[in-house]
Design an enzyme around this catalytic site. Sequence first.
Site, PDB file in Angstrom:
ATOM      1  N   GLY A  75     -57.776  -3.279 -28.496  1.00 18.12           N
ATOM      2  CA  GLY A  75     -59.212  -3.568 -28.534  1.00 18.12           C
ATOM      3  C   GLY A  75     -60.024  -2.587 -29.352  1.00 18.12           C
ATOM      4  CB  THR A  76     -63.678  -1.899 -29.182  1.00 12.70           C
ATOM      5  OG1 THR A  76     -64.045  -3.266 -29.295  1.00 12.70           O
ATOM      6  CG2 THR A  76     -64.699  -1.024 -29.878  1.00 12.70           C
ATOM      7  CG  HIS A 101     -64.068   5.746 -18.063  1.00 14.79           C
ATOM      8  ND1 HIS A 101     -64.365   6.075 -19.354  1.00 14.79           N
ATOM      9  CD2 HIS A 101     -65.153   6.078 -17.330  1.00 14.79           C
ATOM     10  CE1 HIS A 101     -65.585   6.608 -19.394  1.00 14.79           C
ATOM     11  NE2 HIS A 101     -66.085   6.607 -18.171  1.00 14.79           N
ATOM     12  CD  GLU A 105     -57.046  -8.345 -29.477  1.00 14.55           C
ATOM     13  OE1 GLU A 105     -57.394  -7.962 -28.350  1.00 14.55           O
ATOM     14  OE2 GLU A 105     -57.867  -8.552 -30.412  1.00 14.55           O
ATOM     15  CG  HIS A 129     -62.301  35.303 -12.394  1.00 16.71           C
ATOM     16  ND1 HIS A 129     -63.562  35.069 -12.882  1.00 16.71           N
ATOM     17  CD2 HIS A 129     -61.914  36.524 -12.865  1.00 16.71           C
ATOM     18  CE1 HIS A 129     -63.947  36.111 -13.616  1.00 16.71           C
ATOM     19  NE2 HIS A 129     -62.957  37.007 -13.613  1.00 16.71           N
ATOM     20  CE  LYS A 152     -64.592  10.287 -28.568  1.00 15.09           C
ATOM     21  NZ  LYS A 152     -65.353   9.032 -28.375  1.00 15.09           N
ATOM     22  N   GLY A 198     -76.727   0.413 -30.174  1.00 16.31           N
ATOM     23  CA  GLY A 198     -76.195  -0.217 -28.972  1.00 16.31           C
ATOM     24  C   GLY A 198     -75.154  -1.273 -29.324  1.00 16.31           C
TER      25      GLY A 198
END
Length: 467
Positions: A40-41, A323, A33, A446, A51, A273
Site C-alpha cells: 500500500g501507500t 498502526h 491489490e 540512568h 523514513k 491532507g
Amino acid sequence: MADYDLIVIGSGPGGYVCAIRAAQLGMKVAVVEQMKTYGGTCLNIGCIPSKALLHASEMFEEAGHGLAKLGVKVGTPELDLPGMMTHKDEVIDANVSGVAFLFKKNKIDGHKGVGRILSPGQVEVKPDEGEATVLNTKTIVIATGSDSMPLPGVEIDEKKVVTSTGALELEAVPGHLLIVGAGVIGLELGSVWGRLGAKVTVVEFLDRIVPGIDGDIAKQFQRILKKQGMDFKLSSKVTGVTEADGGLSVSVEPAAGGDAETIAADIVLVSIGRRPYTEGLGLAEAGVEMDERGRVKTDAHYKTSVDGVYAIGDVIAGPMLAHKAEDEGVAVAEILAGQAGHVNYGVIPNVVYTMPEVASVGQTEEELKAAGIAYNVGKFPFTANGRARAMNMTEGMVKMLADKKTDRLLGAHIVGFGAGEMIHEAAVLMEFGGSAEDLARTCHAHPTMSEAVKEAALAVDKRALHM
Ligand code: FAD
Ligand code: NAI
C-alpha cells in the site's frame, strides 16, 4: 460454493495485516491489490520511503554539522543523491517483498488488479492486461486507503508541482522548495530536502503548525524548525502556481483575504491532507454508504451499511495512520472469527519523524480544556537530562497531563530526540489506566532520555528532582 472466506481489497498496513490475522484464525483469504507490489501507500510511497530518506538526510546533516561538536572531524560530506535514492528503493523492495513472503507463508492468495464489489459476495478483479475475473467470497473487507488531497487551481505533475509521491523521488535538490501545508508530510519531507541543501518555505492556512498536536509542543517544535532554517508563512494560502523562467511562480494570499504576493520556487509540494480512496470500487452500486467526508461509513465493528462488507484503515473515520489501520485489520479479522476484536482509539500514538521527533498519545491540553476536564500538568526539558547533554540532543521537552482528581494519565506529549520510541511507555501506561504517579515510581535506567519522561510524571505532582 465461495472461493474464499474473506477477500480484502487493498494490501496496505490495514489490508495485509487483516489478511494475515484472518489466515492465522483459519480463514481462506485472498487480497486484491491494484499496485504492482503489496504494502500500500505506507510501504511503497509513504511511511517507509519517507523514513529511509529522513534517516539518510539526518546522517548527512550530522556528518556536516553535528559530529564536529563531538570532536569528530570528517571534512565536508558530499551528497550522493542517486545513492540515497537507491538506499530508499532497496528499503521499499525489502519491505514489499516481505509482505509477499508473508502472504505465501500464510497461504493467502494475491490477485493483482483493480477490485470492484459486484455484490456482497462477489469481487471483480481487473488486471492491467487481460480479462477480468470474478471471485466469490463470504466476506469482503475494504482497505483501499487514501490519496493526496488536491489543491483547487493547482495542477500536480509530480515533477515540479508534487505530492509526497513526487517529493520522494526528486532528481535534484531544489534551490527553493515551497510547501503548502505545515502538517506531517510537509514538515517531514521539508526536513529531508532542507538538510540536503534546499531553502524551504512552508505556507500554512492556520496560525499554527501541526494542528492536532498539543499547542505548547507545536510552538517549541516550530522554534526548532525555524532554527534549522525552515521559513513559515502562517495564516496564508496558496492560490495559484504558474511556470515562470524555468521555475515556478507561486501566488500566496493572507488566509483572511488581502493582497497577494508572488514567491519564486523550484518545486512546490502540496501536502494539505489526504482523502479516502474509493475510486472504481463500485460502492454506490453495491449500496455501501459514505459519510459527509467521503469515508466509508462503518459501525463499531467495522461493518458497512451492507451485510458481509466491512471497511478499515484510511478509508474510514479516524486518524490516517498505519498502526491505526493495522490494529483495525487485526480487530476486524478477530470479529469475523467470532472473537472480541477491539481498538482503543484513546491510545493511538502519533509521531512526526523530524529531528527531533514529536510524539504524542492521548489528549492535548486544548482538548482537555474544551472538554472541561480538570487536569495537572508536568513538564520536563531535555536540557536538564544528563544523557541528552552527553549526546548534544538537549532540544525539546516532555509534557504530561493527568486527571486532577484521580491522577490518571490523560495525555503525553514529547518533542525531543527519540520521542517516537519514548512515547510508548506512556501508551502502555494509559492502556492499563495508570496514573502519573505509577510512571513516576517506575525505576528508569540512568542515564537515559526516558528519565525525562519519569521527571515529567514527577512534575505533575510538582516534585521533579532535577529541575
Ligand atoms: P493504504 O496503505 O493506502 O493501502 C491501500 C491499498 O489499496 C493501496 O495499495 C491501493 O493501491 C489499494 N487499492 C485502492 N483501491 C483499490 C482497488 N479498487 N482495487 C485494488 N486495490 C486497491 N502513517 C504512519 O503511521 N506513520 C508514518 O510514518 C507515515 N508516513 C507517511 C508518509 C507519507 C509520505 C504518506 C503519504 C503517508 C504516511 N503515513 C504514515 C500514512 C499511512 O501511509 C497510512 O495511514 C496507511 O498507509 C493507511 O493504510 P491502509 O491500509 O488503510 O491504506
Ligand atoms: P495534515 O493533515 O497533517 O496537514 C495538512 C496541513 O495543511 C494542515 O496544517 C492544514 O491546516 C494545512 N492546509 C490545508 N489546506 C491548506 C491550504 N489550502 N493552504 C495552506 N495550508 C493548508 O496532512 P498531510 O501533511 O498532507 O498528511 C496527510 C496525513 O498523512 C497525515 O494527517 C497523517 O495522517 C498521514 N501521515 C502521517 C505521518 C506520520 O505519522 N509520521 C507522516 C506523513 C503522513
